[in-house]
Design an enzyme around this catalytic site. Structure first.
Site, PDB file in Angstrom:
ATOM      1  N   ARG A  93       0.825  -1.211   0.000  1.00  0.00           N
ATOM      2  CA  ARG A  93       0.000   0.000   0.000  1.00  0.00           C
ATOM      3  C   ARG A  93       0.851   1.249   0.000  1.00  0.00           C
ATOM      4  O   ARG A  93       1.921   1.299   0.595  1.00  0.00           O
ATOM      5  CB  ARG A  93      -0.890   0.009   1.250  1.00  0.00           C
ATOM      6  CG  ARG A  93      -1.817   1.212   1.310  1.00  0.00           C
ATOM      7  CD  ARG A  93      -2.652   1.205   2.564  1.00  0.00           C
ATOM      8  NE  ARG A  93      -1.967   1.949   3.624  1.00  0.00           N
ATOM      9  CZ  ARG A  93      -2.501   2.171   4.821  1.00  0.00           C
ATOM     10  NH1 ARG A  93      -3.685   1.694   5.125  1.00  0.00           N
ATOM     11  NH2 ARG A  93      -1.821   2.841   5.714  1.00  0.00           N
ATOM     12  N   CYS A 136      -0.050   5.383   0.855  1.00  0.00           N
ATOM     13  CA  CYS A 136      -1.094   6.258   1.387  1.00  0.00           C
ATOM     14  C   CYS A 136      -0.509   7.663   1.440  1.00  0.00           C
ATOM     15  O   CYS A 136       0.494   7.896   2.117  1.00  0.00           O
ATOM     16  CB  CYS A 136      -1.536   5.802   2.774  1.00  0.00           C
ATOM     17  SG  CYS A 136      -2.980   6.697   3.394  1.00  0.00           S
TER      18      CYS A 136
END
Length: 125
Positions: free
Chosen positions: A101, A103
């Site tokens: 991920r 972010c």
């Protein structure tokens, strides 16, 4: 390349598809917390908006033939990085396989959303 559209996710608000499938991988467009029924941003704070964005993402993935468990990478955008902990709390409940991920903070998102999530997923089987 196969184009994916889901009737269970909000309609695209621009010239793009919900997702495309290439070589067994699904590349989704970013999903914001719009109600699929009304096309209106859901109320509440970051927790409610994160949950709706993930539900929209799940609908797109389902239309492509996979689910959240097939996600290998997400890219997440928050308009307030101070919402990071609250965002993570909701996110962790859906992405139990812990995909890769990124972010990042974004100055603004479409329709005034607080969060947007896109994903790359593997179609298994």
């Amino acid at each position: 390349m196969k184009t994916i559209t889901s009737n269970s996710a909000p309609a695209a608000i621009g010239p793009y598809s919900h997702a495309v499938v290439v070589n067994g991988l699904v590349y989704t467009s970013g999903q914001i917390p719009l109600s699929p029924e009304t096309g209106v941003l859901v109320g509440g704070g970051i927790a409610e908006q994160t949950e709706q964005a993930i539900k929209n993402l799940a609908a797109v993935l389902e239309a492509a033939g996979c689910g959240l468990d097939g996600v290998v990478k997400t890219t997440c955008f928050l308009t307030d990085i101070g919402d990071f902990a609250a965002f993570n709390e909701v996110y962790a409940g859906y992405f139990t396989g812990k995909p890769a991920r990124s972010c990042v903070a974004a100055a603004a998102l479409p329709k005034g959303a607080m969060v947007e999530i896109e994903a790359v997923a593997e179609i298994r089987g």
